[in-house]
Motif scaffolding. Structure first.
Motif, PDB file in Angstrom:
ATOM      1  N   SER A  64      -3.470  12.057  -5.458  1.00 56.96           N
ATOM      2  CA  SER A  64      -4.521  11.140  -5.918  1.00 56.96           C
ATOM      3  C   SER A  64      -4.405  10.899  -7.420  1.00 56.96           C
ATOM      4  O   SER A  64      -4.652   9.794  -7.891  1.00 56.96           O
ATOM      5  CB  SER A  64      -5.903  11.640  -5.520  1.00 56.96           C
ATOM      6  OG  SER A  64      -6.383  12.575  -6.455  1.00 56.96           O
ATOM      7  N   TYR A 117      -2.247   7.424  -5.622  1.00 56.38           N
ATOM      8  CA  TYR A 117      -2.254   7.134  -4.184  1.00 56.38           C
ATOM      9  C   TYR A 117      -3.686   7.224  -3.653  1.00 56.38           C
ATOM     10  O   TYR A 117      -4.394   8.177  -3.940  1.00 56.38           O
ATOM     11  CB  TYR A 117      -1.344   8.114  -3.422  1.00 56.38           C
ATOM     12  CG  TYR A 117       0.086   8.099  -3.899  1.00 56.38           C
ATOM     13  CD1 TYR A 117       0.706   6.894  -4.239  1.00 56.38           C
ATOM     14  CD2 TYR A 117       0.822   9.271  -4.028  1.00 56.38           C
ATOM     15  CE1 TYR A 117       2.025   6.862  -4.689  1.00 56.38           C
ATOM     16  CE2 TYR A 117       2.140   9.254  -4.474  1.00 56.38           C
ATOM     17  CZ  TYR A 117       2.731   8.046  -4.805  1.00 56.38           C
ATOM     18  OH  TYR A 117       4.030   8.026  -5.244  1.00 56.38           O
ATOM     19  N   LYS A 118      -4.070   6.238  -2.868  1.00 57.72           N
ATOM     20  CA  LYS A 118      -5.436   6.222  -2.319  1.00 57.72           C
ATOM     21  C   LYS A 118      -5.464   6.668  -0.859  1.00 57.72           C
ATOM     22  O   LYS A 118      -6.502   6.603  -0.201  1.00 57.72           O
ATOM     23  CB  LYS A 118      -6.031   4.809  -2.448  1.00 57.72           C
ATOM     24  CG  LYS A 118      -6.069   4.287  -3.882  1.00 57.72           C
ATOM     25  CD  LYS A 118      -7.053   5.047  -4.747  1.00 57.72           C
ATOM     26  CE  LYS A 118      -8.443   4.472  -4.587  1.00 57.72           C
ATOM     27  NZ  LYS A 118      -9.405   5.234  -5.442  1.00 57.72           N
ATOM     28  N   THR A 119      -4.308   7.086  -0.371  1.00 59.40           N
ATOM     29  CA  THR A 119      -4.217   7.663   0.971  1.00 59.40           C
ATOM     30  C   THR A 119      -3.274   8.852   0.926  1.00 59.40           C
ATOM     31  O   THR A 119      -2.219   8.768   0.293  1.00 59.40           O
ATOM     32  CB  THR A 119      -3.634   6.662   1.991  1.00 59.40           C
ATOM     33  OG1 THR A 119      -4.485   5.529   2.090  1.00 59.40           O
ATOM     34  CG2 THR A 119      -3.470   7.291   3.369  1.00 59.40           C
ATOM     35  N   HIS A 140       0.844  -1.199   0.000  1.00 59.83           N
ATOM     36  CA  HIS A 140       0.000   0.000   0.000  1.00 59.83           C
ATOM     37  C   HIS A 140       0.875   1.244   0.000  1.00 59.83           C
ATOM     38  O   HIS A 140       1.832   1.333   0.764  1.00 59.83           O
ATOM     39  CB  HIS A 140      -0.909   0.009   1.234  1.00 59.83           C
ATOM     40  CG  HIS A 140      -1.818  -1.178   1.287  1.00 59.83           C
ATOM     41  ND1 HIS A 140      -2.922  -1.294   0.465  1.00 59.83           N
ATOM     42  CD2 HIS A 140      -1.755  -2.309   2.014  1.00 59.83           C
ATOM     43  CE1 HIS A 140      -3.511  -2.449   0.703  1.00 59.83           C
ATOM     44  NE2 HIS A 140      -2.828  -3.099   1.638  1.00 59.83           N
ATOM     45  N   LYS A 173      -4.411  -1.285  -5.349  1.00 60.87           N
ATOM     46  CA  LYS A 173      -5.217  -0.240  -5.965  1.00 60.87           C
ATOM     47  C   LYS A 173      -6.288   0.267  -4.996  1.00 60.87           C
ATOM     48  O   LYS A 173      -7.024   1.197  -5.299  1.00 60.87           O
ATOM     49  CB  LYS A 173      -5.884  -0.780  -7.229  1.00 60.87           C
ATOM     50  CG  LYS A 173      -4.902  -1.117  -8.344  1.00 60.87           C
ATOM     51  CD  LYS A 173      -5.640  -1.337  -9.686  1.00 60.87           C
ATOM     52  CE  LYS A 173      -4.689  -1.403 -10.859  1.00 60.87           C
ATOM     53  NZ  LYS A 173      -3.846  -2.607 -10.876  1.00 60.87           N
ATOM     54  N   ARG A 186       1.159   5.339   0.533  1.00 64.98           N
ATOM     55  CA  ARG A 186       0.528   6.491   1.200  1.00 64.98           C
ATOM     56  C   ARG A 186       1.321   7.732   0.822  1.00 64.98           C
ATOM     57  O   ARG A 186       2.522   7.828   1.126  1.00 64.98           O
ATOM     58  CB  ARG A 186       0.581   6.354   2.726  1.00 64.98           C
ATOM     59  CG  ARG A 186       0.475   4.945   3.309  1.00 64.98           C
ATOM     60  CD  ARG A 186      -0.858   4.306   3.086  1.00 64.98           C
ATOM     61  NE  ARG A 186      -1.150   3.242   4.032  1.00 64.98           N
ATOM     62  CZ  ARG A 186      -2.190   2.432   3.929  1.00 64.98           C
ATOM     63  NH1 ARG A 186      -3.038   2.548   2.908  1.00 64.98           N
ATOM     64  NH2 ARG A 186      -2.416   1.495   4.820  1.00 64.98           N
ATOM     65  N   ASP A 245     -10.332  11.324  -4.259  1.00 63.77           N
ATOM     66  CA  ASP A 245     -10.819  10.031  -3.769  1.00 63.77           C
ATOM     67  C   ASP A 245      -9.720   9.360  -2.946  1.00 63.77           C
ATOM     68  O   ASP A 245      -9.081   8.422  -3.402  1.00 63.77           O
ATOM     69  CB  ASP A 245     -11.212   9.183  -4.991  1.00 63.77           C
ATOM     70  CG  ASP A 245     -11.716   7.819  -4.582  1.00 63.77           C
ATOM     71  OD1 ASP A 245     -12.158   7.663  -3.431  1.00 63.77           O
ATOM     72  OD2 ASP A 245     -11.645   6.901  -5.422  1.00 63.77           O
ATOM     73  N   VAL A 246      -9.503   9.881  -1.750  1.00 63.93           N
ATOM     74  CA  VAL A 246      -8.423   9.359  -0.911  1.00 63.93           C
ATOM     75  C   VAL A 246      -8.863   9.197   0.540  1.00 63.93           C
ATOM     76  O   VAL A 246      -9.736   9.925   1.023  1.00 63.93           O
ATOM     77  CB  VAL A 246      -7.183  10.300  -0.905  1.00 63.93           C
ATOM     78  CG1 VAL A 246      -6.460  10.295  -2.232  1.00 63.93           C
ATOM     79  CG2 VAL A 246      -7.570  11.721  -0.486  1.00 63.93           C
ATOM     80  N   TYR A 283      -7.780   1.359  -0.918  1.00 65.50           N
ATOM     81  CA  TYR A 283      -7.399   2.356   0.106  1.00 65.50           C
ATOM     82  C   TYR A 283      -6.396   1.789   1.110  1.00 65.50           C
ATOM     83  O   TYR A 283      -5.693   2.540   1.760  1.00 65.50           O
ATOM     84  CB  TYR A 283      -8.640   2.836   0.863  1.00 65.50           C
ATOM     85  CG  TYR A 283      -9.640   3.545  -0.025  1.00 65.50           C
ATOM     86  CD1 TYR A 283      -9.385   4.844  -0.469  1.00 65.50           C
ATOM     87  CD2 TYR A 283     -10.810   2.923  -0.432  1.00 65.50           C
ATOM     88  CE1 TYR A 283     -10.279   5.500  -1.297  1.00 65.50           C
ATOM     89  CE2 TYR A 283     -11.715   3.565  -1.262  1.00 65.50           C
ATOM     90  CZ  TYR A 283     -11.438   4.848  -1.697  1.00 65.50           C
ATOM     91  OH  TYR A 283     -12.328   5.490  -2.516  1.00 65.50           O
TER      92      TYR A 283
END
Ligand code: 5AD
Ligand code: FES
Length: 365
Positions: free
Chosen positions: A108, A112-114, A63, A349, A65, A142-143, A351
């Motif tokens: 984003s 990155y989803k965070t 993941h 992909k 961030r 969208d994070v 969060y």
């Protein structure tokens, strides 16, 4: 340092390997024994066992961030930290709300989803300002949002959560209360532990962590830290080496080591199973060539690429020689992807939310 093998020797160690394989709880003494390993073959075995547990509980996905270091002003004077209040040598900066928002949007767009919003304890950012920022990011990108902004009031934490913050990071740095007191003139260990409880109660996915190799820290302290991670039932656990900063009261002390950091990462994975564990920037600073790869192969499953605007990066100097201060967000992005793929791992992909059951204890909002 005490020799943990003097009594039990190899028999004791074989016993511990079996306990790890059958996923039994390890005692503090057993953790001390493993933290004292130095033989390269035994260390390799420890990392392999942690890697196997990582694969079983959190899989092969890493993941990412995006880290935004939005202010290096700090009201505190932590003895190890380069951005401590009394360090007059450092140039201070603050990003304005729209600049932070644009950086989050950029993060984003890079996939990155965070985003992790990190700063010193800077009260310029009032509760209202931060609430506005969190809402703006949530409605424009969208994070998931992780906050890492230090100690605030209970009501502030509730307001940030209501505004849309998902996660909160606050390391306890060491579980030894005396050592904690020596290093932190402005905050108490008890208060920090209380805040970690609040954050969980409020419903945040909660992260904490420690530094390895703090002056005065023992093997027993590290074993206790690992047990503390489990007791606190954390969602995320950051473990990085202490790196000595010349403009602090701890100037002249040795850095933590890569090896001890990897041992603690491995044992943290073995003990806590399904937590998110980053390969930290501090570790990469001590070993730029392959520190993060080594961490990912010893239990870690998260990386926090820097997305801060390049012009500020050199001033967020928690410790010297920090990596990535001349690179931009795009360069760090491709660097990190390459490293992850080079060891056969994939990039998530999603969060990358906590894998633990959440919300049962979240307060009604
Ligand atoms: N070396 C390594 N890590 C440090 N941090 C602060 N100062 C240093 C240092 N000199 C870490 C602390 C803090 C996190 C944001 O950075 O653990 O919680
Ligand atoms: Fe920034 Fe490698 S992560 S250059």
């Amino acid at each position: 340092m005490e020799n943990w093998f003097s009594s039990g020797g190899i028999y004791l160690l074989n016993n511990i390997w079996e306990k790890i394989d059958s996923e039994e709880d390890l005692t503090k003494e057993e953790l001390c024994c493993l933290l004292s390993l130095e033989d390269p073959e035994q260390l390799e075995l420890l990392y392999q066992k942690a890697d196997k547990i990582r694969k079983k509980y959190v899989g092969d996905e890493v993941h990412l961030r995006g880290l935004i270091e939005f202010s290096n002003y700090c009201r505190n004077n932590c003895h190890y930290c380069g951005i401590r209040r009394d360090n007059k040598k450092i140039k201070r900066y603050r990003m304005e709300i729209d600049e932070i928002l644009n950086t989050a949007i950029l993060a984003s767009h890079m996939g990155y989803k965070t985003v992790v919003l990190q700063s010193g304890e800077d009260m310029y950012y009032t509760t209202d300002k931060l609430v506005e920022l969190i809402k703006l990011i949530k409605s424009n990108a969208d994070v998931a949002i992780t906050l890492s902004i230090g100690e605030r009031s209970y009501d502030d934490y509730v307001r940030f959560f209501e505004a849309g913050a998902d996660r909160y990071l606050m390391r306890f740095e060491t579980s030894n209360p005396e050592l904690y007191a020596k290093l932190h003139p402005d905050s108490s260990f008890e208060n920090r532990m209380n805040i970690l409880k609040w954050l969980k109660q409020i419903g945040y996915q909660t992260g904490s962590g420690i530094m390895i190799g703090l002056p005065g820290q023992s093997i027993e302290d590290l074993a206790q830290d690992i047990l503390k991670f489990k007791e606190l039932d954390l969602d995320m656990i950051g473990v990085g080496p202490y790196i000595c900063h010349q403009d602090t009261p701890l100037a002249g002390n040795p850095n933590g080591t890569v090896e001890m950091t990897l041992k603690v990462i491995a044992l943290t994975r073995i003990v806590t199973k399904n937590t998110h564990i980053p390969a930290t920037t501090a570790l990469a600073t001590l070993r730029p060539a392959d520190g993060r790869e080594k961490a990912l192969q010893a239990g870690a499953n998260v990386i926090m690429p820097n997305v801060s605007p390049v012009k500020y990066r050199e001033f967020y100097e928690l410790y010297p020689n920090k990596i990535c201060i001349r690179e931009n967000a795009k360069q760090c992005n491709s660097c990190i992807k390459r490293r992850i793929f080079s060891i056969g791992r994939t990039i998530s992909k999603g969060y990358g939310h906590s894998l633990k059951k959440k919300m049962d204890n979240a307060i009604a909002l």
